[in-house]
Structure formats: C-alpha cells, structure tokens
Design a protein around this motif. Structure first.
Motif, PDB file in Angstrom:
ATOM      1  N   HIS A 147       0.830  -1.194   0.000  1.00 30.24           N
ATOM      2  CA  HIS A 147       0.000   0.000   0.000  1.00 30.24           C
ATOM      3  C   HIS A 147       0.878   1.263   0.000  1.00 30.24           C
ATOM      4  N   ALA A 148       1.912   1.241   0.842  1.00 32.86           N
ATOM      5  CA  ALA A 148       2.798   2.410   0.942  1.00 32.86           C
ATOM      6  C   ALA A 148       3.510   2.671  -0.384  1.00 32.86           C
ATOM      7  N   ALA A 149       3.968   1.595  -1.029  1.00 36.02           N
ATOM      8  CA  ALA A 149       4.671   1.759  -2.305  1.00 36.02           C
ATOM      9  C   ALA A 149       3.747   2.382  -3.345  1.00 36.02           C
ATOM     10  N   THR A 150       2.487   1.959  -3.333  1.00 30.09           N
ATOM     11  CA  THR A 150       1.517   2.517  -4.280  1.00 30.09           C
ATOM     12  C   THR A 150       1.339   4.013  -4.047  1.00 30.09           C
ATOM     13  N   ILE A 151       1.167   4.394  -2.779  1.00 30.97           N
ATOM     14  CA  ILE A 151       0.989   5.808  -2.456  1.00 30.97           C
ATOM     15  C   ILE A 151       2.230   6.613  -2.862  1.00 30.97           C
ATOM     16  N   LEU A 152       3.397   6.059  -2.607  1.00 32.12           N
ATOM     17  CA  LEU A 152       4.650   6.778  -2.877  1.00 32.12           C
ATOM     18  C   LEU A 152       5.009   6.778  -4.361  1.00 32.12           C
ATOM     19  N   GLY A 153       4.363   5.887  -5.113  1.00 32.97           N
ATOM     20  CA  GLY A 153       4.650   5.808  -6.539  1.00 32.97           C
ATOM     21  C   GLY A 153       6.019   5.194  -6.836  1.00 32.97           C
ATOM     22  N   ILE A 154       6.469   4.266  -5.981  1.00 32.75           N
ATOM     23  CA  ILE A 154       7.720   3.559  -6.257  1.00 32.75           C
ATOM     24  C   ILE A 154       7.458   2.057  -6.206  1.00 32.75           C
ATOM     25  N   SER A 155       8.393   1.270  -6.714  1.00 33.82           N
ATOM     26  CA  SER A 155       8.172  -0.175  -6.703  1.00 33.82           C
ATOM     27  C   SER A 155       8.364  -0.712  -5.286  1.00 33.82           C
ATOM     28  N   ILE A 156       7.745  -1.853  -5.042  1.00 36.62           N
ATOM     29  CA  ILE A 156       7.889  -2.466  -3.719  1.00 36.62           C
ATOM     30  C   ILE A 156       9.355  -2.798  -3.472  1.00 36.62           C
ATOM     31  N   ARG A 157      10.006  -3.244  -4.539  1.00 39.13           N
ATOM     32  CA  ARG A 157      11.429  -3.581  -4.414  1.00 39.13           C
ATOM     33  C   ARG A 157      12.242  -2.365  -3.950  1.00 39.13           C
ATOM     34  N   ALA A 158      11.960  -1.222  -4.613  1.00 35.42           N
ATOM     35  CA  ALA A 158      12.697  -0.005  -4.247  1.00 35.42           C
ATOM     36  C   ALA A 158      12.402   0.365  -2.795  1.00 35.42           C
ATOM     37  N   LEU A 159      11.138   0.248  -2.419  1.00 30.31           N
ATOM     38  CA  LEU A 159      10.755   0.575  -1.047  1.00 30.31           C
ATOM     39  C   LEU A 159      11.486  -0.337  -0.066  1.00 30.31           C
ATOM     40  N   ARG A 160      11.480  -1.608  -0.379  1.00 31.68           N
ATOM     41  CA  ARG A 160      12.104  -2.559   0.551  1.00 31.68           C
ATOM     42  C   ARG A 160      13.602  -2.314   0.664  1.00 31.68           C
ATOM     43  N   ASN A 161      14.228  -1.960  -0.446  1.00 34.24           N
ATOM     44  CA  ASN A 161      15.664  -1.675  -0.387  1.00 34.24           C
ATOM     45  C   ASN A 161      15.944  -0.480   0.516  1.00 34.24           C
ATOM     46  N   LYS A 162      15.105   0.553   0.370  1.00 33.12           N
ATOM     47  CA  LYS A 162      15.262   1.735   1.231  1.00 33.12           C
ATOM     48  C   LYS A 162      15.098   1.328   2.697  1.00 33.12           C
ATOM     49  N   LEU A 163      14.049   0.560   2.958  1.00 34.69           N
ATOM     50  CA  LEU A 163      13.764   0.204   4.350  1.00 34.69           C
ATOM     51  C   LEU A 163      14.897  -0.616   4.942  1.00 34.69           C
ATOM     52  N   ARG A 164      15.488  -1.446   4.094  1.00 36.21           N
ATOM     53  CA  ARG A 164      16.609  -2.249   4.597  1.00 36.21           C
ATOM     54  C   ARG A 164      17.774  -1.327   4.985  1.00 36.21           C
ATOM     55  N   ASP A 165      18.029  -0.335   4.114  1.00 37.03           N
ATOM     56  CA  ASP A 165      19.098   0.603   4.440  1.00 37.03           C
ATOM     57  C   ASP A 165      18.807   1.330   5.748  1.00 37.03           C
ATOM     58  N   TYR A 166      17.548   1.772   5.897  1.00 40.27           N
ATOM     59  CA  TYR A 166      17.196   2.497   7.112  1.00 40.27           C
ATOM     60  C   TYR A 166      17.394   1.613   8.328  1.00 40.27           C
ATOM     61  N   ALA A 167      16.912   0.376   8.211  1.00 40.18           N
ATOM     62  CA  ALA A 167      17.039  -0.530   9.355  1.00 40.18           C
ATOM     63  C   ALA A 167      18.514  -0.714   9.696  1.00 40.18           C
ATOM     64  N   ALA A 168      19.333  -0.821   8.644  1.00 39.25           N
ATOM     65  CA  ALA A 168      20.774  -1.011   8.884  1.00 39.25           C
ATOM     66  C   ALA A 168      21.372   0.211   9.576  1.00 39.25           C
ATOM     67  N   GLN A 169      20.766   1.380   9.346  1.00 39.42           N
ATOM     68  CA  GLN A 169      21.264   2.600  10.004  1.00 39.42           C
ATOM     69  C   GLN A 169      20.678   2.743  11.413  1.00 39.42           C
ATOM     70  N   GLY A 170      19.824   1.797  11.772  1.00 46.64           N
ATOM     71  CA  GLY A 170      19.264   1.836  13.115  1.00 46.64           C
ATOM     72  C   GLY A 170      17.971   2.633  13.212  1.00 46.64           C
ATOM     73  N   VAL A 171      17.398   3.021  12.063  1.00 45.47           N
ATOM     74  CA  VAL A 171      16.125   3.733  12.084  1.00 45.47           C
ATOM     75  C   VAL A 171      15.012   2.717  12.334  1.00 45.47           C
ATOM     76  N   ALA A 172      14.057   3.080  13.197  1.00 38.77           N
ATOM     77  CA  ALA A 172      12.956   2.163  13.463  1.00 38.77           C
ATOM     78  C   ALA A 172      11.988   2.188  12.281  1.00 38.77           C
ATOM     79  N   VAL A 173      11.826   1.053  11.636  1.00 38.23           N
ATOM     80  CA  VAL A 173      10.941   0.966  10.481  1.00 38.23           C
ATOM     81  C   VAL A 173       9.626   0.343  10.936  1.00 38.23           C
ATOM     82  N   PRO A 174       8.492   1.018  10.673  1.00 34.72           N
ATOM     83  CA  PRO A 174       7.210   0.454  11.113  1.00 34.72           C
ATOM     84  C   PRO A 174       7.029  -0.949  10.536  1.00 34.72           C
ATOM     85  N   ARG A 175       6.628  -1.864  11.407  1.00 34.96           N
ATOM     86  CA  ARG A 175       6.431  -3.220  10.902  1.00 34.96           C
ATOM     87  C   ARG A 175       4.962  -3.397  10.577  1.00 34.96           C
ATOM     88  N   PRO A 176       4.647  -4.418   9.798  1.00 35.72           N
ATOM     89  CA  PRO A 176       3.248  -4.625   9.433  1.00 35.72           C
ATOM     90  C   PRO A 176       2.415  -4.916  10.674  1.00 35.72           C
TER      91      PRO A 176
END
Ligand code: ATP
Ligand code: MG
Length: 440
Positions: free
Chosen positions: A405-434
């Motif tokens: 749903h978030a990827a649709t709203i943001l207009g990016i692919s799920i893959r791109a979204l997931r890659n970003k989220l992985r980077d954020y998580a690796a930086q220690g940013v809290a990523v909202p979980r499902p």
C-alpha cells in the motif's frame, strides 16, 4: 575466502592447503615472497596468507605494511623449532599453524581471518525452541523456509543450520533476491555461457553451482518474479540447472534454505508466488521471533555485541552496567537484533570510563519525534535523503506498515521501497512493521 600459500605444495603445507580447500577456500600459490607480493598487489581478494616458516616472515609483514596491504599472515611449520614459531609471531605473523595441520585448527583460522562471526546467541526459551527445531531438521536434506521480521536473525539461523548439517564442510552461499535487479537474477542464480548475451565475455558459474555440495540461502525469495520461480522449481525437482546460453543442463547437489519477511501464503493467494514452489520450499518452516518476544536474549546479545565491537575497534572490552542493561531490556526494539547491534556499537564508541553506562545508550526511533512536514517551505534547509526517509517512514505509519500500500501511495516499486527500508534498518532507524493481520 581466498588463501595465498607461500611455499611448496609438495609436503605437509600442501596437505594443509588441501584441507583449507575442502573447507571452501580458494587457493593460490607462490614460490617465494616476492612473487606473493606481485599477486597481492594484483588481487585484492586474498583474505589470508599461509607462509612456510622457511621464509623471512618479518620482511614479508613489513613489505605488506609498507604497501598498506592488509592481509593476515599465518606462519606454518613443523613444531620442531619452537623458537622459530615464536620469532614468526614476534615478527608480526597473526598465528602459528603447526604442521601436519589439524583440520579443526585450519577451520578456526579460516573463520577468524574471514572476519565473520556468525555465532548464534540464544538464551530466551522462545528463541531456544526455534533453534531446537532448526537443529532437529539440520541434518536432513529438507528445504527450510525461515520467516520473521527484518533484522531478527534469519541469516544467522540459516548459517547455524548449515553448520549443523551434513554439508557443513561444503560452501554456504547466500543470494538476496530483492537486492539484485530482476534481469540479472537469473544469471546470478544459474550462471551463463560465453556469448549468452552481449557482454557475456566468458563463462560464469552461478550461485547454484557455487553452492554445489553445500547450502544455498535464497533471501527474500518472495521478490523473485513468477517466471524465474518456474525455473527455480525445475532446478529443485530435477536437481539440474541450465546456464543462460548453455547447451546442456548441469547437475547440482544443493540444499535450499529460503527466507521471506512477507506472508508467503498470502502471496500465493494473490498469485504472485507459485503454490507448488511454496510447498516445495516449505517442507519445514521456522519463525524467528521478534526481539520483543524474547527479552531473555537481550542481555546476552548486548554482551556479545559489546565484546565484538570493542575488538573490531581495538578497544578494551567493557561490561554494560545494570542500569544500561535495564534500559535495553525495556526498549521496544522495532528494528530487532540489528537495531540492538547498532545501539551497542554506538555505545561502545561513546562510553567513557571503564564500563558502558546508560548515558552511552542512545535509542533510535520511537522516542525521537520525526519532524512533521506540513508545507514544502518547512522542508527548505533539510537534506533530500532525510526528507525522503521521513516521507517513507510516515507513509508506512499511515498504512500500518503495509509495504504494498505504501509503495503505491509513494509511486515507487515495492522492491525499491524494501531496499530503502533495509538501508534504514541497517542505520538503526525504526521501520514500522506490518500490523497484525496486514500483509507485509
Ligand atoms: N541470535 C543472534 N546471535 C548473534 N547475532 C545475531 C543474532 N541474531 C541476529 N544477529 C545479528 O543481527 C544482525 C541481523 O541478523 P540477520 O542478518 O541474520 O537478520 P535477518 O533476519 O536476515 O535480517 P533481514 O530481514 O534484514 O535480512 C546481524 O549482524 C547478525 O549477526
Ligand atoms: Mg537477511
């Protein structure tokens, strides 16, 4: 893992080399230190040098330091001359390996040199149950599907299964299906022949063949497109693969472990994941609980990371105080073990004095309010990547963690979204979980 041997492969050093090879190391050999230096300049992938005591190890270590080539040197020789061993260590050799070599010692040296520490720490009964189940199936050939939130330790568990399997002496190869562009994934998995496409200048072996007689971890398997899923299924059923542009199939003997942090049965229902492949992979499934569900692991993991990062940073090992541990235990850990690891890494660097106290524990995420961006004006002065990160995290909050749903709203692919989220998580940013009941 690449090992450069300096010395003759005829005798006991050669036997040590063969043991290293059986443990998955790739070997290169040089007849003397000068030739070795030429190789080391040309090939940055050498992880370890095994050098016969007969050579001047001090001179070699100095030459490496002068050229800023950081590779550990292990001196090898018969134990006859203990002084020679001591001299080698004093001259800068990392270790002394007595010949004839003990296979376990070689394995330990290889593991230490690769800098990879895949120890699985477990104290909490909830996690212990998962690990017990993993160990029960480790010695079978069954495919195992490992699921769990991001950063919970799925890969650590997969490596543990490999180590406890009958394939432990063979390679463990991991491939992240989400991180590789779709058009490259097939060749990455199955390899290609020279001329298979423009740019295929030589034959390349894929991960399946690289994992022969070992274990292949397919990470984020839900990101594989349906067409490739069909090829994967064929590889699993027929135990053979087709290189791109290959004339004949190649036999492979590989055990598959797969991870997903999506709900695969839901993907099957939506038609984005093949049902037959799902059943093929899901002979046994393991769920790695989130760190919140296993508070009993927190202190042991924190200790483990404190030791690890003290060592990595060349600092003395300091203990966490009771207050620091209490703070850690009460945190929500949305970023799971990875977030804990980053927190401890920071604490090791920030702590003053001879213990790690609460002041050094900086927890990211929930407590730090994200700046609300109401108008574009309020964004001026902020970095693009920060604004992007806040937008992504807040959109995810809005969709209760639903990635699709978030990827649709943001207009990016799920893959791109997931890659970003992985980077954020690796930086220690809290990523909202499902949220419960919402497809990831
Ligand atoms: N039980 C554990 N013991 C020691 N270290 C752990 C453990 N669990 C996780 N870690 C460490 O936490 C980090 C994240 O673990 P890992 O990569 O296995 O998680 P993951 O579930 O595969 O994450 P992702 O969903 O992002 O792929 C790694 O650095 C790993 O070494
Ligand atoms: Mg992983």
């Amino acid at each position: 893992m690449r090992v450069l041997i300096i010395g003759s492969l005829g005798g006991e050093l050669g036997q040590a080399a063969r043991i290293a090879m059986a443990r998955g190391a790739k070997l290169d050999q040089a007849d003397d230190a000068d030739t070795a230096l030429v190789r080391l300049r040309a090939d940055a992938r050498v992880d370890l040098v095994l050098c016969d005591l007969a050579y001047d190890i001090g001179a070699l270590v100095q030459a490496l330091a002068a050229e800023r080539i950081a590779v550990p040197v292990v001196a090898c020789g018969t134990g006859d001359d203990p002084d020679a061993a001591v001299r080698a260590i004093q001259a800068g050799a990392r270790e002394f390996l007595p010949l004839p070599a003990d296979p376990d010692l070689i394995a330990a040296i290889l593991e230490a040199a690769s800098g990879e520490n895949h120890a699985l720490i477990v104290r909490d009964a909830v996690m212990a149950a998962t690990v017990r189940r993993a160990e029960q199936v480790a010695r079978s050939e069954a495919s195992v599907l490992i699921h769990g939130e991001s950063g919970t330790g799925k890969e650590v568990l997969a490596r543990h299964i490999h180590r406890r399997s009958r394939r432990a002496a063979g390679p463990f190869i991991a491939l992240n299906c989400a991180a590789i562009p779709e058009n490259l994934l097939e060749s990455e998995l199955f390899g290609h022949e020279k001329g298979a496409f423009s740019g295929a200048l030589a034959r390349r072996v894929g991960k399946f063949e690289a994992a022969d007689h070992g274990t292949l971890l397919l990470d984020e398997i839900s990101e594989m497109d349906v067409r490739l899923q069909a090829k994967l299924l064929r590889a699993l059923q027929e135990r053979e693969i087709d290189r791109l542009g290959g004339a004949a199939p190649v036999k492979v003997d590989v055990r598959i472990l797969a991870t997903s942090n999506r709900d695969l049965p839901a993907e099957v229902k939506r038609g984005t994941f093949r049902e037959d492949l799902y059943y093929r992979l899901n002979v046994v499934s393991l769920r790695v609980p989130g760190l919140r569900e296993r508070p009993g692991d927190i202190a042991a993991l924190a200790d483990h990371f404190a030791r690890k990062y003290a060592e990595v940073n060349g600092m003395p090992n300091r203990r966490l105080t009771q207050a620091a541990l209490a703070r850690l235990t009460s945190h929500g850990w949305r970023g799971n073990v990875r977030e804990l690891e980053n927190t401890i890494h920071r604490a090791v660097l920030l702590a003053e004095g001879d213990s790690i106290d609460i002041g050094a524990i900086e927890l990211s995420g929930t407590e730090t309010p994200q700046p609300a961006a109401t108008s574009v004006n309020s964004l001026v002065g902020r970095r693009m990547e920060e604004v992007e990160r806040d937008l992504i995290i807040q959109t995810l909050d809005h969709t209760l963690g639903n990635r699709t749903h978030a990827a649709t709203i943001l207009g990016i692919s799920i893959r791109a979204l997931r890659n970003k989220l992985r980077d954020y998580a690796a930086q220690g940013v809290a990523v909202p979980r499902p949220a419960a009941g919402v497809a990831a």
